[in-house]
Design a protein around this motif. Structure first.
Motif, PDB file in Angstrom:
ATOM      1  N   VAL A 287       0.834  -1.194   0.000  1.00 47.12           N
ATOM      2  CA  VAL A 287       0.000   0.000   0.000  1.00 47.12           C
ATOM      3  C   VAL A 287       0.870   1.246   0.000  1.00 47.12           C
ATOM      4  N   LYS A 558     -12.464  -1.813   1.453  1.00 46.75           N
ATOM      5  CA  LYS A 558     -11.067  -1.989   1.039  1.00 46.75           C
ATOM      6  C   LYS A 558     -10.827  -3.361   0.433  1.00 46.75           C
ATOM      7  N   VAL A 562      -9.130  -4.072  -3.236  1.00 44.51           N
ATOM      8  CA  VAL A 562      -7.919  -4.849  -3.534  1.00 44.51           C
ATOM      9  C   VAL A 562      -8.258  -6.170  -4.216  1.00 44.51           C
ATOM     10  N   THR A 593       0.071  -3.429  -5.848  1.00 44.04           N
ATOM     11  CA  THR A 593       0.283  -2.139  -5.200  1.00 44.04           C
ATOM     12  C   THR A 593      -1.012  -1.335  -5.243  1.00 44.04           C
ATOM     13  N   VAL A 594      -1.490  -0.961  -4.064  1.00 42.45           N
ATOM     14  CA  VAL A 594      -2.693  -0.131  -3.964  1.00 42.45           C
ATOM     15  C   VAL A 594      -2.246   1.294  -3.675  1.00 42.45           C
ATOM     16  N   ALA A 596      -3.426   4.406  -2.453  1.00 42.07           N
ATOM     17  CA  ALA A 596      -4.619   4.801  -1.694  1.00 42.07           C
ATOM     18  C   ALA A 596      -4.830   6.303  -1.739  1.00 42.07           C
ATOM     19  N   TYR A 600      -1.433   5.823   4.643  1.00 37.63           N
ATOM     20  CA  TYR A 600      -1.097   4.400   4.713  1.00 37.63           C
ATOM     21  C   TYR A 600      -1.718   3.742   5.938  1.00 37.63           C
ATOM     22  N   VAL A 604      -4.514   0.746   5.744  1.00 42.66           N
ATOM     23  CA  VAL A 604      -4.139  -0.586   6.231  1.00 42.66           C
ATOM     24  C   VAL A 604      -4.996  -0.987   7.424  1.00 42.66           C
ATOM     25  N   ILE A 709       0.445  -7.246   4.494  1.00 42.40           N
ATOM     26  CA  ILE A 709       0.392  -5.949   3.820  1.00 42.40           C
ATOM     27  C   ILE A 709       1.707  -5.208   4.052  1.00 42.40           C
TER      28      ILE A 709
END
Length: 1020
Positions: A287, A558, A562, A593-594, A596, A600, A604, A709
């Motif tokens: 992330v 989320k 993903v 790879t997200v 966001a 972070y 997460v 993650i």
């Protein structure tokens, strides 16, 4: 490559999921083609004419045979499957829809569609059932299921010698229902809930007597087949009305497939998020979050994109800031280092006064300025608009894409990146002539793409660079949206109470291009799609996902986000790039790879919370009851853990500090699993050791979520390669002196060892005796949360003199011989010689007796061998690859060196100023040191008391010509009294080996600091 086809392989976990369903009906006889008389309607004259002229088979239907097992047998079968899969057993049978309702839990991306299609074939093969209905909650999933049936046809034809007949229910295409009923083949109807559970006219038609259908109701014709109903994502179909409607299909039984069940029935198989991650069945998630940090006193813009590490230079910061030109202020990206001044670089913009770089720390990912302000990777300081954040997101998605694509291209893997946006007009718009042109995001994308691509294009004409040069920026991004009647892209409509769209035109386009997008011949690599279309995307080669939404969206699911990129990728041949192909590299290649839109930590935290909610099946702590009754497969046998074995396992875990007092798995257990150093289990459970540890790892562990993650902003160091220092003539000379392998011979008097060992054991042996403590107290008055209910008044500890005698038999002589490498005869002589009082300690604590006696014997042996050891050079040498053999190093514990043969030194210990780190820093500063090496653990010298690995190899300049080559061992103290005899012996053996080499230019010594090394050098 346009005709590329996905290849499907038979995988164990999928086979187990299928078998779990099939075993529930063990004892059911095979019954093929159970016929019934179909209602063919009364309105159609042709039907009546056919009735008169034809035989009855024209009107024959083929339904699923009934389940002949009674409820008791079904429940027993379900419990057997649950025991085999180590799941909690059901006490009653769930029969809300058919004779039973079974739950199969599979993480997104692990192929649940494949599993239930294969289950259909197996149920048909084993029991003859042939009529199935797949019910889905949306058009997106419906279209995806149909696509899966099409893609898997040949695969299942090879396995079963037949194809499934499948169709999507359409109230305007009722012939399909008649064909479904009259066919004796494996037949599948795919239907979305809106087709029978909505208010629209088309949805109501399924329950209406239709003239064009012979005055029949479609639902009645379907129900006559007693279909097996498969619910895909049942948690989205849990409404009371939907459940009642589903019963109208008259299901034989129901199978529920989901990663997140809400309504629970009889659970028979689980592959949850943790299982999928540990088994490397899905991509690993990283992330990149972005935090906005508005500081008082500055409205200047500053963004730390990354910290760049190079073998040739100190760490540098890739930073974006503003520069004032004559006519405008522009934002630029520069690579900056220590002492760079943003005030000067910005052409004296006042908001950057004092922003003078003091430190660039790649380990912590932070840049510090002389004014005390810090900025971390991914942070944006100052005056920031939403537009700025979206540009940063687009840029980071493109950069991450290039980083991965450069590696994956050579493996024949196409890299795709997916942007979700909230409005089409933010990406594309139409000019006055109706031509499609870039809007805000499209323009941003092309600007950032061209800038980053230039970093990857060099003077070298590599295949990858040729690939990049042949792709036009305008053709490498495309939009997948709903289409109106004019062919224009429009926003997808979202029905009230839903967060997804049912616009068929968009899904059709996505699925039609699924394989096409995977070809390297297709220039499209970056995809823009409406956020409402999330469910339509399951392309396996999506490696970046970025959600660009104005105003942010903290409520976004989320896991759903993903989930669009979790599938394991495929290459140009359609081969799945899983562990069987890539081995240990599988999760380095398969990494999602997200990018966001929030920070972070926030992203997460939300994602982990959603994952945690799905792990309800996992127990939270270890107890003896958890193990008891579990079934473990050992070879061809299945062993059920007894109560006695369960308690043995529990006490083994307690004794080795593998669980804490609350029954939670400890860091020590996790470390021993990681390092493959788990303590040996007791003999009585030795045969089931692997299964026991699998059960322990099945306990819910919060720490496991941390490993799932990664922080995408962590400074990445791919490897700690050998650098130019390794090839300096000074180090090559030293390396040629020492990189030989050795054998040794040693002679010592056995009788002397026996006598010294007896004396040492009689003097030093101590074995702890079992004790217990009794504490006596009375009830206190303070029963508040902070108070004590009882107050302790006195405590006494007792020796356990008459404890239960252990029933475990020990090979005392064999165990000591094994630990000391002595013959049984010598061990017997030592044990006979020690005093009866010392020997009696064996009964108090056998394991500690064996361990301590062995250690004392080894200590004595170590002091005797040095004088008599002789080393002989063998033919073998060490290859330079031993320096880079160790992988997965923790770079947070590394030191960026100048004169070491590798860029990073990994010092023992965790403190930044450990002895080894300070030693390396001092060598880097001393101009007398030409080059040095932190010797890898693979560089070993054999000694009679174990292999020994020295720490350093150093080339010194002495005078103008002469070099001294020094082999050093760094210790915390120079006092030999504080070093164990075995360590002393190893050091003495090393001294004898190195100091007796044919060259006098190699010296070995143990030192406790760099200064003590210099003192020794001065005396040479």
């Amino acid at each position: 490559m346009s005709d590329m086809k996905f290849k499907f392989t038979i995988q164990n976990y999928q086979t187990e999921a299928v078998a779990s369903v099939v075993k529930v009906f063990a004892g059911q006889p095979f019954q093929n083609k159970l016929s019934y008389r179909r209602d063919t309607g009364t309105q159609n004259v042709q039907n009546i004419f056919n009735w008169i002229l034809s035989d009855n088979e024209l009107y024959m239907g083929f339904a699923n045979a009934p389940v002949v097992l009674d409820s008791h047998q079904l429940l027993k079968n379900i419990q057997n499957v649950q025991n085999d899969n180590n799941l909690q057993t059901s006490s009653i049978l769930a029969k809300h829809m058919g004779v039973c309702s079974l739950d199969i839990e599979m993480e997104t991306g692990t192929g649940k569609t494949y599993v239930y299609i294969k289950t259909m074939f197996e149920l048909n093969k084993q029991y003859g059932w042939s009529k199935f209905i797949v019910v889905v909650p949306s058009i997106a999933i419906r279209e995806g299921v149909q696509k899966s049936f099409q893609m898997m046809q040949d695969h299942f034809m090879e396995q079963y010698g037949k194809k499934a007949r499948f169709f999507i229910y359409n109230s305007k295409n009722l012939t399909d229902i008649d064909n479904f009923s009259s066919s004796a083949d494996l037949s599948v109807m795919i239907i979305n809930v809106q087709a029978f559970n909505a208010r629209g006219k088309d949805a109501r038609r399924i329950r209406m007597e239709l003239d064009e259908f012979g005055s029949r109701k479609p639902i009645d014709v379907i129900a006559a087949n007693r279909p097996i109903v498969i619910l895909d994502e049942p948690q989205k179909m849990g409404g009371k009305k939907t459940q009642e409607s589903l019963k109208e299909f008259n299901p034989l039984f129901t199978l529920n497939y989901s990663a997140t069940h809400k309504e629970h029935h009889d659970l028979i198989y689980v592959l949850d998020a943790l299982d999928a991650y540990k088994m490397k069945l899905v991509k690993k998630i990283e992330v990149k979050g972005f935090d906005i940090k508005n500081l008082r006193g500055t409205d200047g813009y500053l963004f730390l994109e990354d910290i760049v590490i190079s073998p040739k230079k100190p760490p540098m910061a890739r930073m974006e800031f503003e520069i004032e030109y004559e006519k405008s202020i522009k934002r630029v990206i520069r690579i900056l280092g220590v002492d760079d001044d943003l005030f000067a670089l910005s052409k004296n913009m006042e908001q950057y006064r004092g922003y003078h770089i003091n430190d660039v720390d790649p380990i912590k990912g932070v840049v510090t300025f002389t004014n005390g302000i810090e900025i971390h990777i991914g942070e944006v300081l100052g005056d920031v608009s939403e537009k700025d954040i979206r540009r940063v997101q687009i840029r980071e998605t493109i950069r991450s894409h290039f980083e991965k694509e450069k590696e994956l291209y050579n493996r024949g893997i196409k890299t795709l990146s997916l942007f979700f946006i909230d409005k089409v007009e933010n990406y594309r718009k139409y000019d006055e002539d109706g031509n499609e042109v870039n809007s805000e995001y499209g323009q941003m994308f092309e600007e950032e793409y061209m800038s980053i691509q230039n970093e990857y294009l060099t003077l070298f004409d590599t295949p990858y660079e040729q690939y990049l040069r042949n792709i036009n920026v305008h053709s490498t991004h495309a939009g997948y949206f709903s289409i109106d009647k004019k062919g224009h892209k429009i926003d997808s409509k979202i029905k009230r109470g839903s967060d997804i769209s049912d616009d068929e035109s968009a899904y059709e386009l996505i699925l039609k291009d699924k394989e096409k997008l995977l070809s390297l011949d297709n220039p499209v690599r970056f995809i823009f799609s409406h956020s409402a279309l999330r469910e339509g995307w399951d392309n396996p080669n999506v490696f970046q996902i970025c959600t660009l939404k104005h105003g942010g969206d903290s409520t976004t699911n989320k896991r759903q986000e993903v989930g669009r990129g979790l599938r394991i990728c495929v290459n140009q041949s359609g081969d799945r790039m899983d562990e069987r192909v890539l081995g240990s590299e599988v999760q380095e290649v398969n990494k999602l790879t997200v990018i966001a839109s929030d920070g972070y930590k926030d992203f997460v935290s939300s994602l982990q919370s959603e994952i945690k909610d799905t792990l309800y099946n996992r127990p939270s702590k270890v107890t003896p009851e958890y193990f008891e009754g579990k079934r473990l497969k050992v070879g061809d046998d299945v062993i059920t853990i007894s109560s006695n074995q369960a308690h043995t396992v529990y006490f083994y875990l307690v004794k080795n500090d593998y669980i804490d007092e609350d029954g939670h798995v400890t860091d020590k257990y996790r470390a021993d699993v990681e390092n493959n150093t788990l303590a040996t289990v007791p003999d009585k459970v030795k045969d089931i050791a692997d299964g026991v540890h699998a059960l322990v790892q099945g306990i819910f562990d919060e720490h496991a979520l941390d490993g799932m993650i990664e922080d995408g902003h962590t400074t990445k160091v791919q490897e700690n390669a050998l650098n130019d220092n390794f090839y300096k003539k000074e180090f090559q000379t030293l390396w040629n002196y020492i990189n030989h392998k050795w054998s040794y011979t040693v002679h010592f008097d056995s009788n002397e060892l026996i006598q010294k060992s007896i004396k040492k054991i009689d003097e030093k042996l101590f074995v702890s005796q079992l004790q217990y403590t009794v504490t006596q107290g009375t009830q206190g008055e303070d029963w508040s949360d902070s108070g004590n209910g009882f107050v302790a008044e006195k405590r006494h500890t007792y020796k356990l003199d008459r404890g239960e005698t252990s029933q475990v038999k020990y090979d005392l002589i064999g165990k000591i011989g094994e630990k000391t490498h002595l013959t049984r005869k010598t061990v017997v002589a030592i044990l006979k010689g020690i005093s009866p009082v010392r020997f009696a300690m064996f009964k108090l604590n056998p394991e500690e007796f064996i361990s301590n006696v062995s250690r004392l014997i080894n200590d004595e042996k170590a002091t005797m061998i040095v004088d008599d050891i002789t080393y002989n050079q063998t033919d073998g040498t060490y290859d330079s690859s031993i320096f880079t053999a160790e992988k997965n190093k923790d770079f947070s514990k590394s030191y960026l060196a100048k004169k070491n043969v590798q860029d990073y030194v990994f010092a023992d210990g965790t403190a930044e100023k450990s002895i080894e780190r300070k030693f390396a820093e001092d060598m880097d500063l001393d101009d007398k040191v030409v080059v040095y090496a932190k010797l890898p653990r693979g560089f070993q010298i054999p000694t009679p008391v174990g292999n020994y690995a020295p720490d350093w190899a150093i080339a010194f300049q002495k005078g103008t010509v002469k070099h001294i080559f020094f082999i050093a061992e760094t210790k915390g103290t120079m006092q030999s009294i504080n070093i164990r005899p075995i360590e002393q012996a190893k050091i003495s053996c090393a001294k004898k080996l190195f100091n007796n080499l044919s060259t006098k230019d190699v010296v070995y010594h143990d030192v406790d600091s760099y200064q003590s090394l210099l003192n020794i050098i001065e005396d040479l």
